[in-house]
Design a protein around this motif. Structure first.
Motif, short mmCIF file in Angstrom:
data_model
loop_
_atom_site.label_atom_id
_atom_site.label_comp_id
_atom_site.label_asym_id
_atom_site.label_seq_id
_atom_site.Cartn_x
_atom_site.Cartn_y
_atom_site.Cartn_z
N PHE A 1 41.88 42.04 29.75
CA PHE A 1 40.99 40.77 29.64
C PHE A 1 40.21 41.40 30.87
O PHE A 1 38.74 41.22 31.07
CB PHE A 1 41.74 39.60 30.36
CG PHE A 1 40.68 38.66 30.50
CD1 PHE A 1 40.27 37.56 29.71
CD2 PHE A 1 40.29 38.17 32.03
CE1 PHE A 1 39.45 36.63 29.70
CE2 PHE A 1 39.56 37.02 32.30
CZ PHE A 1 39.37 36.30 31.27
N VAL A 2 40.62 42.00 32.00
CA VAL A 2 39.68 42.28 33.21
C VAL A 2 39.11 43.57 32.80
O VAL A 2 37.84 43.31 33.39
CB VAL A 2 40.70 42.77 34.41
CG1 VAL A 2 40.04 42.97 35.60
CG2 VAL A 2 41.52 41.57 34.96
N MET A 3 39.23 44.45 32.25
CA MET A 3 38.63 45.77 31.86
C MET A 3 37.18 45.13 31.27
O MET A 3 36.24 45.59 31.43
CB MET A 3 39.20 46.68 31.01
CG MET A 3 38.49 47.90 30.88
SD MET A 3 39.07 48.99 32.35
CE MET A 3 40.36 49.74 31.95
N ASN A 4 37.40 44.32 30.13
CA ASN A 4 36.34 43.88 29.51
C ASN A 4 35.30 42.99 30.12
O ASN A 4 33.92 42.70 29.90
CB ASN A 4 36.76 43.31 28.12
CG ASN A 4 37.04 44.49 26.94
OD1 ASN A 4 36.28 44.98 26.35
ND2 ASN A 4 38.55 44.44 27.12
N LEU A 5 35.50 42.50 31.36
CA LEU A 5 34.78 41.53 32.11
C LEU A 5 33.72 42.48 32.47
O LEU A 5 32.49 41.80 32.67
CB LEU A 5 35.75 41.10 33.43
CG LEU A 5 36.60 40.11 33.24
CD1 LEU A 5 37.21 39.59 34.35
CD2 LEU A 5 36.14 38.64 32.35
N PHE A 6 33.86 43.43 32.82
CA PHE A 6 32.80 44.58 33.39
C PHE A 6 31.67 44.71 32.26
O PHE A 6 30.50 45.36 32.72
CB PHE A 6 33.37 45.96 33.87
CG PHE A 6 34.26 45.77 35.12
CD1 PHE A 6 33.58 45.97 36.44
CD2 PHE A 6 35.48 45.14 35.24
CE1 PHE A 6 34.48 45.91 37.65
CE2 PHE A 6 36.23 45.02 36.27
CZ PHE A 6 35.42 45.54 37.44
N LYS A 7 31.92 44.50 31.20
CA LYS A 7 30.82 44.52 30.03
C LYS A 7 30.45 43.10 29.78
O LYS A 7 29.73 42.80 28.86
CB LYS A 7 31.35 45.03 28.79
CG LYS A 7 31.88 46.48 29.02
CD LYS A 7 31.92 47.17 27.56
CE LYS A 7 33.25 46.80 26.78
NZ LYS A 7 33.54 47.53 25.69
N ALA B 1 47.66 45.01 39.28
CA ALA B 1 47.07 45.33 40.58
C ALA B 1 46.47 43.90 41.30
O ALA B 1 46.77 43.61 42.35
CB ALA B 1 45.93 46.10 40.63
N ILE B 2 45.71 43.01 40.49
CA ILE B 2 45.16 41.83 40.93
C ILE B 2 46.29 40.92 41.37
O ILE B 2 46.41 40.32 42.49
CB ILE B 2 44.30 41.25 39.83
CG1 ILE B 2 43.09 41.96 39.62
CG2 ILE B 2 44.09 39.67 40.28
CD1 ILE B 2 42.24 41.70 38.51
N SER B 3 47.49 40.68 40.64
CA SER B 3 48.46 39.87 40.98
C SER B 3 49.18 40.42 42.16
O SER B 3 49.63 39.41 43.04
CB SER B 3 49.44 40.05 39.68
OG SER B 3 50.32 41.00 39.75
N SER C 1 36.38 40.87 44.46
CA SER C 1 36.66 39.43 44.81
C SER C 1 36.22 38.57 43.73
O SER C 1 36.87 37.56 43.18
CB SER C 1 35.92 38.87 46.03
OG SER C 1 36.33 39.70 47.09
N ALA C 2 35.05 38.72 42.99
CA ALA C 2 34.56 38.10 41.94
C ALA C 2 35.55 38.32 40.77
O ALA C 2 35.92 37.18 39.95
CB ALA C 2 33.16 38.55 41.50
N VAL C 3 36.09 39.50 40.36
CA VAL C 3 36.86 39.70 39.60
C VAL C 3 38.27 39.02 39.64
O VAL C 3 38.77 38.62 38.70
CB VAL C 3 37.20 41.23 39.26
CG1 VAL C 3 38.40 41.29 38.36
CG2 VAL C 3 36.09 42.08 38.75
#
Length: 631
Positions: free
Chosen positions: A51-57, A393-395, A547-549
């Motif tokens: 989910f996080v990786m695809n946010l960057f697109k 990593a975020i958790s 921080s936004a992610v």
């Protein structure tokens, strides 16, 4: 207790396999370390489901977030229920956190009881002496430990979450059969990576291992610092530089290799236990290696693959930290609520005051986020996902910062009583401070998340760039991207939809989150175009991207969990809905602020000024200006 339960547990835990690739770039050691942790999906896997990786697109990849995981089958749930009660009873009746702290070691009776419970081998397969628990089952038990004694939690975690985790992940059948029964029945393990000259930059370690003339052993020399369980571990996962021939150039280069080292090999010694701010009962010591002969069959994961082994061990275990700290936050909240519900000031119970209510609400919300992340990621892992490294990593970052905040606010609500030793919160606060530092500092992990995601988005733009070289063969991709940009430029575009994924009562906050995701994707594209590869040096910007992610992922996780609760119709569903709504609104405001900051000329100029301020102070070796009295 657990040993009886072990015979009833039938499920097998799938091994988590992941490959880490190191980006080759010239930058600062912190940026290098962040980039080196970049996980690479296997070619056979195709699409990345993170989910996080695809946010960057600017895309919503919902499969690992919606619906909220429910991975325990009936038998696994029954097993877990059978383990929870004796665990809680043990920590309530046997373990004494204050006594452990005073002794600066875990009391012998407690250690013996933990071994007897099977608490040191929760995920070791049953046939090799462990309980064979899934990641989700493990998370629940770790949560109980974290709610009682973080020092004991570190002793347990250093042993199994990282100490022998490499054997579980990368060990040969022979290595597993030899070592896993031992570490399940009284032999302590440790993870030995950090050195005096290499903290976050793991690739710069100096410890070396050279093949012996007869080719049967590696001879290990060097030292490691701040090793949890270092003074008592008999089995260690040790990382050292080894000479390896580059198949492309034929030159000999140094690459990190992982080894299984036994203290009984000889030449392994350790220093005295370190004196620490917190987690005092956990053993932390320097470990020395002098001409230690390691049989070649004790190479773990292949010669030269040690960096990959180290990073995947850490990536694999980070969700457990979020689970443990979720338990810690529960304890802090309960302590201060028990106090606040009885405390009267100005003729009223203090929980009637808005300022106290806001503190309580925010404490509850950050706990809800951290807890939701822990079980989201463990559920992903139990479902076979290999695309969870950024989320893990975020958790870790989120939970360690949230727990510090919750404990600090709990002390504030209790006032002077919270400052007193007998309340127990001052010990928890000291214990918590290390969690933002070890197993990957939060500063490095933020860069890791930002840089990894940016590279993923950059690869997509490169794909589009390559498509223009042969437009006839790639018309679909070109027109798709062109139409997106045209629609955005005239203001007619709509953000990716999240409505199908959430309960009807949460459509409004979900729509707000979708707009944030769309804005985030556009901001990343602008950053890539502006900075290109030099983005690795722009840490002021990378930190705000991270921080936004964090806020986007946190919002998605709580919307998923609250949606599941609303669909089930449980008695806490409306309470969870309230927390998801408040969290998502405020997160959207923070996301917007961070994205505006990285594109604002005034803020970019401020970053330059802050850099100058820091350089001035470092040059002066302290505060630059004189005291106002000039004395």
């Amino acid at each position: 207790m657990f040993r009886v339960a072990r015979n009833l547990i039938q499920q097998q835990v799938k091994s988590e396999k992941a490959v880490v690739r190191c980006l080759q770039t010239s930058t600062t050691s912190t940026a290098q370390a962040a980039v080196k942790e970049k996980p690479k999906a296997k070619a056979s896997q195709g699409e990345n489901y993170s989910f996080v990786m695809n946010l960057f697109k600017g895309q919503i990849e919902a499969r690992q977030v919606f619906p909220y995981p429910n991975v325990l089958n009936e038998e696994q749930r029954e097993t877990l229920e059978m383990l929870v009660d004796p665990t809680q009873k043990f920590f309530a009746e046997v373990n004494d956190p204050m006594k452990n702290e005073a002794l600066e070691r875990v009391e012998e009776n407690t250690l013996a009881g933990l071994w007897d419970l099977g608490a040191f081998s929760l995920q070791v397969p049953q046939e090799l002496g462990g309980l064979g628990l899934t990641n989700t089952q493990y998370a629940r038990l770790v949560e109980i430990v974290g709610g009682n004694d973080l020092g004991v939690g570190i002793t347990l975690g250093a042993h199994q979450s990282i100490g022998f985790k490499g054997i579980l992940l990368y060990g040969t059948p022979e290595q597993k059969e030899k070592y896993l029964p031992r570490v399940s029945s009284g032999t302590f393990a440790a993870f030995c990576l950090t050195e005096p000259s290499s903290g976050s930059d793991a690739g710069s370690i100096k410890t070396r291992a050279v093949l012996s003339p007869d080719g049967k052993h590696f001879i290990l020399n060097g030292s490691k610092i701040w090793i949890s369980n270092g003074g008592m571990a008999e089995v260690m996962t040790v990382f050292a530089q080894t000479p390896v021939q580059d198949p492309k150039t034929g030159k000999t280069v140094d690459k990190v290799t992982a080894f299984i080292v036994e203290r009984s090999f000889g030449g392994v010694t350790n220093g005295p236990p370190e004196k620490k701010m917190g987690i005092k009962c956990s053993n932390t010591a320097e470990v020395y290696y002098e001409n230690v002969p390691i049989p070649i069959e004790n190479v773990l994961g292949g010669v030269g693959n040690g960096f990959k082994v180290a990073m995947n061990i850490l990536n694999n275990g980070r969700f457990g930290m979020a689970a443990a700290l979720s338990g810690t936050m529960k304890t802090c909240i309960k302590k201060c609520i028990d106090f606040a519900n009885q405390r009267k000031q100005f003729g009223q119970i203090i929980t009637n005051f808005g300022s106290v209510q806001e503190k309580i609400a925010r404490m509850a919300m950050v706990h809800y986020v951290a807890e939701s992340m822990a079980y989201m990621i463990s559920g992903n892992m139990d479902s076979g996902s290999e695309h969870y490294h950024l989320e893990a990593a975020i958790s870790k970052c989120f939970a360690s910062e949230a727990a510090w905040y919750v404990c600090d606010e709990a002390i504030q609500i209790m006032g002077g009583m919270g400052f007193m030793k007998d309340t127990g919160l001052e010990k928890i606060l000291r214990d918590l401070r290390i969690f933002r530092i070890f197993e990957g500092t939060n500063d490095i992990l933020r860069l890791f998340v930002a840089l990894t995601g940016i590279q993923h988005a950059g690869a997509h733009l490169k794909e589009l760039q390559n498509a223009f070289k042969n437009p006839t063969a790639h018309l679909g991709l070109i027109f798709e991207e062109a139409s997106k940009r045209v629609v955005r430029s005239v203001g007619l575009g709509s953000p990716p939809s999240m409505e199908p994924h959430v309960h009807g009562d949460l459509i409004q906050p979900a729509s707000e989150l979708a707009r944030s995701i769309d804005s985030f994707g556009q901001s990343i594209e602008i950053v890539l175009i502006k900075y290109g590869k030099s983005i690795v040096n722009e840490q002021f910007i990378l930190n705000r991207i991270a921080s936004a992610v964090f806020d986007i992922y946190a919002s998605a996780v709580v919307l998923s969990r609250a949606s599941a609760a609303l669909r089930e119709g449980g008695e806490t569903a409306q309470h969870q809905k309230l927390m998801a709504e408040v969290w998502t609104l405020e997160a959207a405001q923070r996301i917007s602020s961070n994205l505006k900051t990285i594109g604002s000329g005034k803020n970019l100029d401020n970053f330059t000024k802050m850099s100058s301020i820091a350089k001035n102070i470092c040059k002066a070796e302290g505060i630059v200006q004189l005291n106002p009295l000039k004395l």
